[in-house]
Design a protein around this motif. Structure first.
Motif, PDB file in Angstrom:
ATOM      1  N   LYS A   1       0.846  -1.193  -0.243  1.00 48.11           N
ATOM      2  CA  LYS A   1       0.083   0.174  -0.422  1.00 48.11           C
ATOM      3  C   LYS A   1       0.483   1.509  -0.047  1.00 48.11           C
ATOM      4  O   LYS A   1       1.783   1.966   0.657  1.00 48.11           O
ATOM      5  N   THR A   2       0.302   1.952  -0.973  1.00 47.35           N
ATOM      6  CA  THR A   2       1.304   3.192  -1.777  1.00 47.35           C
ATOM      7  C   THR A   2       0.470   3.996  -1.007  1.00 47.35           C
ATOM      8  O   THR A   2      -1.007   3.778  -1.075  1.00 47.35           O
ATOM      9  N   THR A   3       1.288   5.893  -0.684  1.00 47.41           N
ATOM     10  CA  THR A   3       0.390   6.847  -0.631  1.00 47.41           C
ATOM     11  C   THR A   3      -0.186   7.393  -2.001  1.00 47.41           C
ATOM     12  O   THR A   3       0.842   7.310  -2.865  1.00 47.41           O
ATOM     13  N   THR A   4      -1.303   8.345  -2.523  1.00 47.37           N
ATOM     14  CA  THR A   4      -1.592   8.888  -3.408  1.00 47.37           C
ATOM     15  C   THR A   4      -0.031  10.049  -4.327  1.00 47.37           C
ATOM     16  O   THR A   4      -0.138   9.915  -5.728  1.00 47.37           O
ATOM     17  N   ARG A   5       0.024  10.413  -3.084  1.00 45.18           N
ATOM     18  CA  ARG A   5       1.083  11.234  -3.254  1.00 45.18           C
ATOM     19  C   ARG A   5       2.341  11.000  -4.270  1.00 45.18           C
ATOM     20  O   ARG A   5       3.525  10.860  -4.887  1.00 45.18           O
ATOM     21  N   PHE A   6       2.742   9.635  -3.644  1.00 47.20           N
ATOM     22  CA  PHE A   6       3.971   8.883  -4.579  1.00 47.20           C
ATOM     23  C   PHE A   6       3.269   8.068  -5.130  1.00 47.20           C
ATOM     24  O   PHE A   6       4.684   8.767  -6.297  1.00 47.20           O
ATOM     25  N   ASN A   7       2.366   7.359  -5.683  1.00 45.58           N
ATOM     26  CA  ASN A   7       1.420   6.700  -7.037  1.00 45.58           C
ATOM     27  C   ASN A   7       2.209   8.322  -7.974  1.00 45.58           C
ATOM     28  O   ASN A   7       2.506   7.883  -9.123  1.00 45.58           O
ATOM     29  N   GLN A   8       1.458   8.932  -7.246  1.00 53.15           N
ATOM     30  CA  GLN A   8       1.752  10.225  -8.606  1.00 53.15           C
ATOM     31  C   GLN A   8       2.409  11.036  -9.256  1.00 53.15           C
ATOM     32  O   GLN A   8       3.237  11.248  -9.876  1.00 53.15           O
ATOM     33  N   ALA A   9       3.681  11.227  -8.024  1.00 56.05           N
ATOM     34  CA  ALA A   9       5.217  11.206  -7.879  1.00 56.05           C
ATOM     35  C   ALA A   9       6.352  10.472  -8.796  1.00 56.05           C
ATOM     36  O   ALA A   9       6.099  10.869  -9.711  1.00 56.05           O
ATOM     37  N   ILE A  10       6.230   9.239  -8.278  1.00 51.22           N
ATOM     38  CA  ILE A  10       6.713   7.863  -9.536  1.00 51.22           C
ATOM     39  C   ILE A  10       5.936   7.636 -10.401  1.00 51.22           C
ATOM     40  O   ILE A  10       6.961   8.010 -11.673  1.00 51.22           O
ATOM     41  N   GLU A  11       5.004   8.165 -11.189  1.00 47.07           N
ATOM     42  CA  GLU A  11       4.556   8.510 -12.352  1.00 47.07           C
ATOM     43  C   GLU A  11       5.051   9.072 -13.514  1.00 47.07           C
ATOM     44  O   GLU A  11       5.231   8.573 -14.571  1.00 47.07           O
TER      45      GLU A  11
ATOM     46  N   ILE B   1       7.260  16.910 -10.655  1.00 48.06           N
ATOM     47  CA  ILE B   1       6.381  16.240  -9.625  1.00 48.06           C
ATOM     48  C   ILE B   1       5.220  17.598  -9.647  1.00 48.06           C
ATOM     49  O   ILE B   1       4.388  16.609  -9.048  1.00 48.06           O
ATOM     50  N   LEU B   2       5.805  18.333  -9.102  1.00 44.52           N
ATOM     51  CA  LEU B   2       5.120  19.869  -9.513  1.00 44.52           C
ATOM     52  C   LEU B   2       4.264  19.696 -10.882  1.00 44.52           C
ATOM     53  O   LEU B   2       3.739  21.495 -11.488  1.00 44.52           O
ATOM     54  N   ASP B   3       4.199  18.703 -11.546  1.00 43.98           N
ATOM     55  CA  ASP B   3       3.371  19.537 -12.972  1.00 43.98           C
ATOM     56  C   ASP B   3       3.754  20.594 -14.006  1.00 43.98           C
ATOM     57  O   ASP B   3       3.283  21.437 -14.546  1.00 43.98           O
ATOM     58  N   ASN B   4       5.550  20.238 -14.314  1.00 39.40           N
ATOM     59  CA  ASN B   4       6.049  20.810 -14.866  1.00 39.40           C
ATOM     60  C   ASN B   4       5.720  22.412 -14.224  1.00 39.40           C
ATOM     61  O   ASN B   4       6.304  23.372 -15.389  1.00 39.40           O
ATOM     62  N   THR B   5       6.097  23.074 -13.434  1.00 33.23           N
ATOM     63  CA  THR B   5       6.018  24.317 -13.327  1.00 33.23           C
ATOM     64  C   THR B   5       6.755  24.596 -12.195  1.00 33.23           C
ATOM     65  O   THR B   5       7.922  23.730 -11.445  1.00 33.23           O
ATOM     66  N   ASP B   6       7.244  25.605 -12.253  1.00 36.10           N
ATOM     67  CA  ASP B   6       9.045  26.135 -11.194  1.00 36.10           C
ATOM     68  C   ASP B   6       8.562  27.163 -10.028  1.00 36.10           C
ATOM     69  O   ASP B   6       9.604  27.758  -9.187  1.00 36.10           O
ATOM     70  N   ALA B   7       7.286  27.539  -9.682  1.00 34.87           N
ATOM     71  CA  ALA B   7       7.495  27.894  -8.404  1.00 34.87           C
ATOM     72  C   ALA B   7       7.649  27.453  -7.126  1.00 34.87           C
ATOM     73  O   ALA B   7       7.770  28.210  -6.258  1.00 34.87           O
TER      74      ALA B   7
ATOM     75  N   ALA C   1      17.662   7.779  -6.922  1.00 40.11           N
ATOM     76  CA  ALA C   1      18.064   7.701  -5.184  1.00 40.11           C
ATOM     77  C   ALA C   1      17.024   8.451  -5.025  1.00 40.11           C
ATOM     78  O   ALA C   1      15.866   9.101  -3.998  1.00 40.11           O
ATOM     79  N   VAL C   2      15.604   9.442  -5.993  1.00 40.43           N
ATOM     80  CA  VAL C   2      14.523   9.910  -5.817  1.00 40.43           C
ATOM     81  C   VAL C   2      14.060   9.004  -4.904  1.00 40.43           C
ATOM     82  O   VAL C   2      12.727   8.929  -4.015  1.00 40.43           O
ATOM     83  N   VAL C   3      13.180   8.056  -5.271  1.00 43.97           N
ATOM     84  CA  VAL C   3      12.291   7.290  -4.997  1.00 43.97           C
ATOM     85  C   VAL C   3      12.489   6.166  -4.129  1.00 43.97           C
ATOM     86  O   VAL C   3      12.027   6.508  -3.235  1.00 43.97           O
ATOM     87  N   LYS C   4      14.026   5.999  -3.797  1.00 42.46           N
ATOM     88  CA  LYS C   4      14.232   5.261  -2.101  1.00 42.46           C
ATOM     89  C   LYS C   4      14.148   7.032  -1.184  1.00 42.46           C
ATOM     90  O   LYS C   4      13.249   6.489  -0.372  1.00 42.46           O
ATOM     91  N   LEU C   5      13.985   8.297  -1.393  1.00 46.23           N
ATOM     92  CA  LEU C   5      13.935   9.494  -1.152  1.00 46.23           C
ATOM     93  C   LEU C   5      12.404   9.627  -0.467  1.00 46.23           C
ATOM     94  O   LEU C   5      12.070   9.234   0.690  1.00 46.23           O
ATOM     95  N   LEU C   6      11.371   9.087  -1.510  1.00 46.19           N
ATOM     96  CA  LEU C   6      10.088   9.259  -1.753  1.00 46.19           C
ATOM     97  C   LEU C   6       9.406   8.066  -0.910  1.00 46.19           C
ATOM     98  O   LEU C   6       8.795   8.227  -0.065  1.00 46.19           O
ATOM     99  N   CYS C   7       9.928   6.700  -1.153  1.00 45.68           N
ATOM    100  CA  CYS C   7      10.248   5.576   0.232  1.00 45.68           C
ATOM    101  C   CYS C   7      10.168   5.894   1.561  1.00 45.68           C
ATOM    102  O   CYS C   7       8.760   5.729   2.335  1.00 45.68           O
ATOM    103  N   LYS C   8      10.842   6.397   1.276  1.00 46.52           N
ATOM    104  CA  LYS C   8      10.979   6.921   3.336  1.00 46.52           C
ATOM    105  C   LYS C   8      10.295   7.593   3.857  1.00 46.52           C
ATOM    106  O   LYS C   8       9.505   7.903   4.623  1.00 46.52           O
ATOM    107  N   PHE C   9       9.895   8.822   2.795  1.00 45.31           N
ATOM    108  CA  PHE C   9       9.248   9.791   3.293  1.00 45.31           C
ATOM    109  C   PHE C   9       7.641   9.481   4.258  1.00 45.31           C
ATOM    110  O   PHE C   9       6.839   9.492   4.745  1.00 45.31           O
TER     111      PHE C   9
END
Length: 148
Positions: free
Chosen positions: A2-12, A36-42, A114-122
Motif C-alpha cells: 500500500k502506497t500513498t496517492t502522492r507517492f503514486n502520482q510522483a512516481i508516475e 512532480i509539480l506538473d512542470n511548474t517552477d513556482a 535516489a529520489v524514489v528511495k527518498l520518496l519511499c522513506k518519506f
C-alpha cells in the motif's frame, strides 16, 4: 504494498518524464520537483539557490503554514531536488562555475533511483527500487544486523 496517492502520482510523473526524455536537472520546470509539480517552477522561490536544502523566508512561511504542493511540504521538495541533483553528479547548490556532469540516461537514472528511495522513506514504504527482494537476497550487512 500500500502506497500513498502522492507517492503514486510522483512516481508516475517521474517515470513518464524519464521515458519521454523530458527530465532535465538544470531546468526548474523539468527537474525532479518540476515534474512532480506538473512542470511548474513556482517551487524555486522556496529557497535562494537551486539545489539548496535551506528554506528562505517564503519557504519558511509556507512550511510553517503547513502548505503542501501535490502532497509534499516545502522542505520535502527541497530534499527531493537536492537528492536528485546530487545523485546525477552535480555539486550543490547549482552554480555556473561548478562542473556540470553530462546529461546521460545513466546519470538521470541514478538521480531517479535516489529520489524514489527518498520518496519511499518519506511515506514509510519499502524501497520499490530494491531488487534484492526479487532474488531473496540479504547483504552481509543485513545478515550481521539480524545476528546481533
Amino acid at each position: 504494498m500500500k502506497t500513498t496517492t502522492r507517492f503514486n502520482q510522483a512516481i508516475e510523473k517521474l517515470y513518464k518524464a524519464f521515458h519521454n526524455n523530458t527530465l532535465n536537472p538544470e531546468c526548474c520546470n523539468q527537474c525532479a520537483v518540476g515534474n512532480i509539480l506538473d512542470n511548474t517552477d513556482a517551487w524555486k522561490h522556496l529557497s535562494d539557490f537551486h539545489g539548496a536544502t535551506q528554506l528562505n523566508y517564503l519557504g519558511l512561511v509556507h512550511q510553517n503554514l503547513g502548505r503542501k504542493f501535490n502532497g509534499y511540504s516545502p522542505i520535502e521538495l527541497l530534499q527531493i531536488e537536492a537528492t536528485f541533483l546530487k545523485a546525477c553528479g552535480y555539486t550543490l547548490p547549482l552554480h555556473h562555475t561548478h562542473k556540470k556532469p553530462k546529461r546521460t540516461p545513466e546519470n538521470l537514472f541514478n538521480g531517479l533511483e535516489a529520489v524514489v528511495k527518498l520518496l519511499c522513506k518519506f511515506d514509510n514504504v519499502p524501497n520499490v527500487m530494491d531488487c534484492s527482494i526479487l532474488f531473496d537476497y540479504k547483504s552481509e550487512k543485513s545478515k550481521t544486523i539480524q545476528l546481533v
